[in-house]
Structure formats: C-alpha cells, structure tokens
Design an enzyme around this catalytic site. Sequence first.
Site, short mmCIF file in Angstrom:
data_model
loop_
_atom_site.label_atom_id
_atom_site.label_comp_id
_atom_site.label_asym_id
_atom_site.label_seq_id
_atom_site.Cartn_x
_atom_site.Cartn_y
_atom_site.Cartn_z
N LYS B 683 0.87 -1.17 0.00
CA LYS B 683 0.00 0.00 0.00
C LYS B 683 0.91 1.22 0.00
O LYS B 683 2.07 1.14 0.39
CB LYS B 683 -0.89 0.01 1.25
CG LYS B 683 -1.82 -1.20 1.38
CD LYS B 683 -2.89 -1.00 2.46
CE LYS B 683 -2.36 -1.15 3.86
NZ LYS B 683 -3.44 -1.18 4.89
N GLU B 687 2.27 9.71 1.42
CA GLU B 687 1.42 10.69 2.10
C GLU B 687 1.32 10.42 3.60
O GLU B 687 1.42 11.34 4.41
CB GLU B 687 0.00 10.71 1.50
CG GLU B 687 -0.10 10.44 0.01
CD GLU B 687 0.40 11.54 -0.90
OE1 GLU B 687 0.48 12.68 -0.47
OE2 GLU B 687 0.75 11.22 -2.06
#
Lengths: 327, 722
Positions: B683, B687
């Site tokens: 994943k 961010e």
Amino acid sequence: MNQFSYMRVTSKESAIAALAKDKAAMFLAGGTNLVDLMKSGVTSPERLVDINNVPLATIEETKTGLRIGALAKNTAVAENALVIKHFPLLSQALKAGASPQLRNMATVGGNMMQRTRCHYFYDSALPCNKRSPGSGCGAIGGFTRMHAIFGASDKCIAVHPSDMCVALTALDAVITVTGPKGERKIPFGDFHRLPGDTPEQDNNLQRGELIIAVDIPFNQLAAHTHYLKVRDRASYAFALVSVGAAMQIRGGNIADVRLAMGGVAHKPWRLKEAEAWLKEKSATEENFRKAASMAMANAKSQGGNAFKLTLAPNTIVEALKTAAAQA
Amino acid sequence: MGTDKKSEPINRVDGRAKVTGKAKYFAEFEVPGVTYCVMVTSTIARGTITTINTKTAERAPGVLAVFTHLNMPAIPGWAEQGSNSKLPSGGERYRMLGSNKILFNGQPIALVIADTLERAQHAASLVTASYNKSEHHTDLLKNKEKAAMPPRMGDYTRGSDTNAHNTAPVVMKADYTIPIEVHNPMELAGILAFWEGDDKLTVYAKTQGVKSTQRTLAGAFKIDEKNIQVYSEFVGGGFGMGLRTWPQEVAVAAAARALKKPVKLVLTRDQMFTLVGHRPYTIQHISMGATQDGQLLGIYHEATGETASYDDFTEGTVGMTRFMYACPNVTTKYRIVPLDRGVPIWMRGPGEATGAFALESAIDEMAYKVNMDPLQFRLKNFAETDPEKNKPFSSNNLKEAYELGSEKIGWAKRNPAPASMKEGDWLVGYGMSTGVFGAHRGESTCRAQLNADGTLLLQSATSDIGPGTSTAMVQIAHEVTGLSIGKIHFELGNAAFPPSGSQGGSSTVSSVGSAVFDVCTALKGMLTEAGLTFDNGTVKSAQGKSDSLQDVLSKQNKTFFEVTRSSKGGAELEKYSLYSFSIHFAEVRVHPATGVVRVKRVVTVADSGRIVSPKTAASQMIGGVTGGIGMALTEEGIIDHRFGRFVNNNLADYHVPVSADVPHIETIFIDKPDPITNPMGSKGMGEIALIGFSAAVANAVYHATGKRIRELPITPDKILSA
C-alpha cells in the site's frame, strides 16, 4: 540585476582610490548580502571593487586586546583560539548566525555592513523608505513580526540582522576605518544608526571609507558568557530576539556585566541602564528579571511583534542565568 | 511476493548517479541554440494592465523577443475556451498573457527571451507596466461569506442524531487553522522546449507525470500526443507542485514555436510561491460529542479552504473524519473561497494532512476531556470496518501499530498530566496521532526487454520525484524473476514509454509495481515456452534443455525477448475499503521562557502493506516526518493582504526545517501484505508519512505545557501568548 564592471584591488590605498574615482562604485567583500541586494535590484552599483585581496584578514593580539581585520572570515573569527579564549561571546554569536557556508564567505566588515532583512526593503513592488526614501514604510501596519521594538521611527521599523554585531557592541569594540581623509576610530555603539528621518542611512560610515579592523579591549568577562538566539528554526534563521550576556562574578556578585540585544532595533541594542543597575548586585534570577524589565522600559510594539515584549525580557533573563551558571 | 517474506534492503539504484552529478535534471540538458526566458510578473493583485512598455527591453543586448498580452502567439487549445469564458463557479479563466487582466499578484505579464540568462534577466528588469487597480481579496478570513460548496464535493451525513455532537454528555468544540504552505522543492520548476517544424514538440520538464504533461501540451497546441516528446528522468522534489503542467510552461512552448528556437524557463524562488501552487490556507471547525466514558457519539467537521478566483481547487480535507472512528453520527462539510491569488495545488498528504491536524488534535482534546489516555480513547473508538463505506478494510493493522509505536516511544511511562514532566528548564511532552490515505492503484503499463547478455530492461512512463521508483521496480522484478539486482535496469521519465499515471497520491508502487510484476511474470512464461528459466540470478536452460539464452534468441532470429503488460486493479477492489495507515509519536521539549519547541524524538509506524523496498521506504517516512515537522513548527507562507503579496517568498524567511530541527526518526513498518490491493501486497506510503504528524507535535506541546495551539505553525510567539 544591472550591468556592472568589476575590478580587484590589493591595497587599502587602491581600494579607496577606486571608490573616490567612481561615485557608483561599491566595495565587494564576501558578497553574501550585496549580491542578493543586487539580484533583487535594491542596490545597483555600476562598479564592484573586490577587496578580498587586500591584506586585512589577520587576527592578532595587541597590548590592549584583540585586533580583527575587516576581511577576516566569520568562520575564521568564530574558530580562532584567541577569540574563543578572550571573547567567547563573539565566537558564540558568530556561530549563531547564518549557515556554515555563508560564514565561510562572510567577512567581519561585511557583517557590519549587512542591511536589514525586512521584506519590504527587498521587494521593489512594495514601499520602503530605506530603499526608496519618501515612498513610505510598507512594514508599518503590515507584516511586523520580525520588526523593531526599540528606537523605531514612523519612517522605518526595520531591525539590524547581525548576531556578530550584538556581541561586538557588548564587548565595547572600536572600529577603525580609513578613507580619503585618513583613518578614524568609531566606537561600535556609534557605528549603526537609528532610522529617524533617514532610514536609508544604516550607519555612520562616510561614502568612500573602508573598514579596516575592529579592536576589542581585554576584559574579565570570558568566564560567564552566553549568547542566546531565539528563532523560528534551530539554525539559519534571523533572530526573533537575541541576547549577548557576559559577566564577571566575584563571590556571587556581579563585578562587571555587558548586555546587548539583536532583532529588536535598527542597530545592535546595548542595555547600558540594565548593566549599570546589575553592577555589584548578586547574580540572582530576581535581579536578572529586574534588570530585564528595566531594559524594556521604552519598548513599543508594532502589533505583529507584540510577543517580543515578553520574549525579550525572558531572553535577557535566560541568557544571564545561563551565563551565571557557567563554572 | 504477496507473502510474509520480507524484502531485502537494497541501496538506491540511481544513488550514485545522483550524488556524483551524473543524474540530469531538466534544466541541465544542453540543447544547441538554447535561449533563456525570464518572466516579468504583476505587482498588483487585481485589475488591468493599462500600458506595458517593452521597447527598452527589446533593444537590450541579446534580446530575441518580449511577449506580452499584446503579441503573445495564440495557444489554440486555450483560445478555444477563450480568455473570458466563465467557470462553473462564475470566475474567469486564467489565460496567461491572454488579456490585460490581472487575477493575482505575481502573475506573469511578459516573457523576455534572450541569448543568455543574464541578458534576459537584465532586459526583464527594463519592462515597465502601469495598471488600473481593482479592489482585491486575498484574505480567507475576511471573505468567509463567499464560501461555497464546490462541485462534486457535497456534504456528508451519517446517523440519525445529527446533533449528537452538540447534545452528548461531553462536548468539545474547537477551531483549527493551517497557513499557506509552499512545496519549495530544492529544484526550481520550469521547462525546456523546442520544436521541429510546427507540429513536433520536445520538452524537458519538471513534472510528476510525463504523460500528463504530454496530454496538457497536446491539448494546448492541438497536436497529436505522439508528436510531443516529454523527458523527465530525474526530478529534484515535487511534493505535488509537479502534478500540473503550469500555464507558464505551456506559454514557453508557444514562445519556442514562434521563435523557432529552444527556450528554457527556470522559475525564480519567489515565483515558486505564486505560480506552481501551494497548500491552501484552511480554517476548520470541529464539534465532537462523547459519553462520559469516552464513546464517541457525534462529530461535526467543517473545513473552509481557499482557491483562486479562476479555478475550483478542491482536496479531501474532511475525508478522514468520515471513517476513521466508530462514531454513529458524523457530518462533514467542505467549502472553498475564491480569492485573488494563484491557484493552490495538492501538497504531500493533500487534504488529509490539513484535516488530520484538526481531527487528531480534537481527538486528543476530547480524550483529555473524558480523562482518558489518548491512545486508549482511540482504541475505544476504533473502527473495525469502514463506517462510511460499510465495507471491510482490505487490511488494517492499526492496533498493532499503536502497540509497537507506543512501546517504542515509552508512552505508558510518561506522566499523562499536562505540564507535569521537566528536564532542566525544558518542559517535556509526548503526543500521538493517526494518519491515513487511500491505498490507490491506477492503470499502468510496463515493457520488459530481456537482452542476450541476460540483462533485463524495464520501461514505463512513470516518474521519480525522489522516493526511489526505479529501486522499488528493480526490487519487484528481482523478486519475481530471481534475476540479480545488478542485471535489472528500470527506465522512466519518458512519455514514449508504455503509459503510466503521474506520481501522486502514493500510488506508484501499487500501480507501476503491479505492471512490473505482471510483465515479469509474463516474461517467465515466455522463457518457459522457450526452454529457458531464471535460475540463481541469471537465465539458464530449463531442465532437460541445452540451448542458452543466446542460442534460443539467435535461433528465433531475435536480439531480445520483449513483452509489454498493462495492469490495473480488478472488481475485487470494489468490495473493500482500501487505506494505508500511520501512527506518529512525538516527544517534544518546550522552553517556557522563550516559547521554543524542539522535536526530540519521533517514532512513526506505517501500516502500508508489504514493504517492497525497505531502505527507500524508510527514507520516505523520514522525509515525510521532516515535512511534518515543518508543517507543525516552521512553515508558513505569509501574505500582506493590503498588497495581496507574499512577504516571505524565499528560503531564508520561509522556514523549511533544517537538519538541526530534525531528530532521529525511528521508522517501524508493520510489513504485512495486504491481500487485496495488488500482487505485491503493498500500500502507498508517501502521504501517510506526513499526514497527522503535525497533530502529534501539537498534542505533545499540549502535554508539555497545558497549552493547546490550534493554529500552525507552532512558533515561539504562539507558545508565549497562549
């Protein structure tokens, strides 16, 4: 940036002669501020007289103190054993300024000559009496967070950005300059000016004069010394407030003391009244606090810098406490 | 892959090129006959240009052209929509040099092009303009009444008691503010453009997406994408500002066509503040209700951010609040205020970094209100499934992350009472927060070429703005094929390569990595068919076969095997809520007399699936936290609203953290494969490294001092006056 010519000189005499000949000429030393000023169009010399090869970079002991050549690099002064031994405040202040890269380029004379970092001074789209006399002060009523709480005028509220100069003011340094009319000496505290009605004049150096050295008289203040700079990040930021403190302490009493502040005025701000009051008092936090509040007597906020009215006395106390605590 | 097997930590494959200067950035490419463009920008924030005098500049030595709105070559794609056509929100479009209208301070009003940079700079200083000024509005706080619901960003409500946040036994209400933040990558933005004839364009660009730049230019010049070559192999940081191809970059390409010469533009640092976006100034209100024992009953979260008068910029500021906690009643609203300012753009952790500061501060405030440990409060309100989408998470290891992080920082050992811990004159504080970002996966294509010497070349039109894209891709190819790392080479930053998306939204490893995975899997199949196999780091004859790779290729009359695969997520993804998570713990020191805050220690735990490239992943986290320290303590773009102009648009006055501000950052990875997202089980993490971190610092400052600072950055003045 305007187009300009460039020349190198190797002696004081040829440097002075070069400037005497050409009204639009300026000396170039480390260039860490001047080149920025040229890039932003604030300063547009038609000729740069590079003085880096003039032999003025020595640091030597004299009978009465240390003599530091005007072209000694900030790093060289900060790392100099004699400076560290006799005037640790100067070394600490230098190391608190700029970044290592800038200190490697910047000279003692250039550091004294650096101009304010007030944004309105640098941005030619905005009014500034210092850059363009009569255009008004853009900072007043605007972004004033970095600005002066002492000695400001309705023409200018900028501050002098140097750390080194705070230490040299505290240490009663004396500047030697030379020019077409010969050499003269200027006590450090009389070198920089308050803005008054002529903020375009940062200092009392006459057109065509060259700074050649700074003399610092010996003192008994090395043992209890602290330079405290409060800023928005840990390094490479101008002072919100800085304090240079040095004391001679005998039996818990303050035999001698020097205090100066940066980031608060158009010139390095010596706190002579507070010094006088502290003399022969005991080195306690209570006394430091009284001295600090005395130092703040004429402080005035511009709005955005109101926090300095709290920060400045606190920083004075912290600097004195830290200096006093030194073994 | 997709297993619990850990990836081996390898060095950046292009690290040597970067540190030796061999890596070339857009402005470093040497094109014969290149000319230099310098922009003159407006000194007012709104109005019209009445006169612009370019004569002196045109006569200056070396000047080839000065373009203004009076003589700017037409850009057909822009002309189609016109300079004055209205946006859905009612604003006018911004067409650089398309009219005499000024829509923001710092807007380019002239392009000066000369044979050297210095001559262009000098000539630019000779351009003068006079204006007819109009009243401008740049202050969000003074223009709140203009706040409007943006298109496609409606209000969200869950639950039957929409007033629970007001009527619950314990209620907490607070407002949070973040300032303008500016990306400020070290490398300045710009473009180098040249044409062959009127319809073949080549550009070297600073972009996070070579295909996106190609599309923008194709649309602007109404030429076929195939006729536009875009190179951007190395990018010196982007943080989101390179996700658009900016008007000045298009304008430079137009100038290059008109002049029939290569033209290069590199922005100045102050132009980086106005012409390539920023994180928008945003004010937020949170109202939260809970039971006495700390069960959340209602959350209301309203965010109001700025946009330009000429563009509806939006971001997912309130998204996290909708699903992060198991709260029965949630309402979120998002509004934008058009201002006379350059348009914002996504900045690392776009939207969520802003929202998480408010939400994770508010959670901390509520935890203290109900006398609970903020960690226990989060666990008590933990969402086992996504309460917004009503779907299971594809993977959610937050509980393990809370445990690992709190253990490492020594959370339980602290005295939780505010202002209770000291070290000398300094107050000591611990704070924590959660970060989250969608685990996105887009469509991506990769070409594999297995050469006769056994080296593997992979190509995809993706980017590397710093995270180490090539390193991760080489690692994936290595793990699929077993081919040794040194034999695999990954090429990117070329729009002629098989298409991929832009590098944004933490999606590159998931998207491009999947294409690499698929193409390498396909290549393995091809080799099997050809009687070959990957074995012990090289290509060998399969069992029972004797022909080598060279033999097989020469018999087939080929110099290499070649295969291209496109990859995207399947319908399976729709069944799940896909997110990456992070937990940040910060230990701070606060000096009460001077208001100075120092981050002393950081532990950051990422739940971002299986870690493909451990070393570059750790670097990502460290970089994100560093950005988080900036957001929390130092970064703020300041505008003097009387002039609508920045007053700290340089790196001396806009404070990005320096090394001395950044302590050792401990990064911990859960490193468990996500079974759904992609074949690697990864994943995204770019961010989440930053999202939430500012709240961890603000919460730590509260713990240290008892002072709640709700406006970033937490500078000494705010501590002193709180």
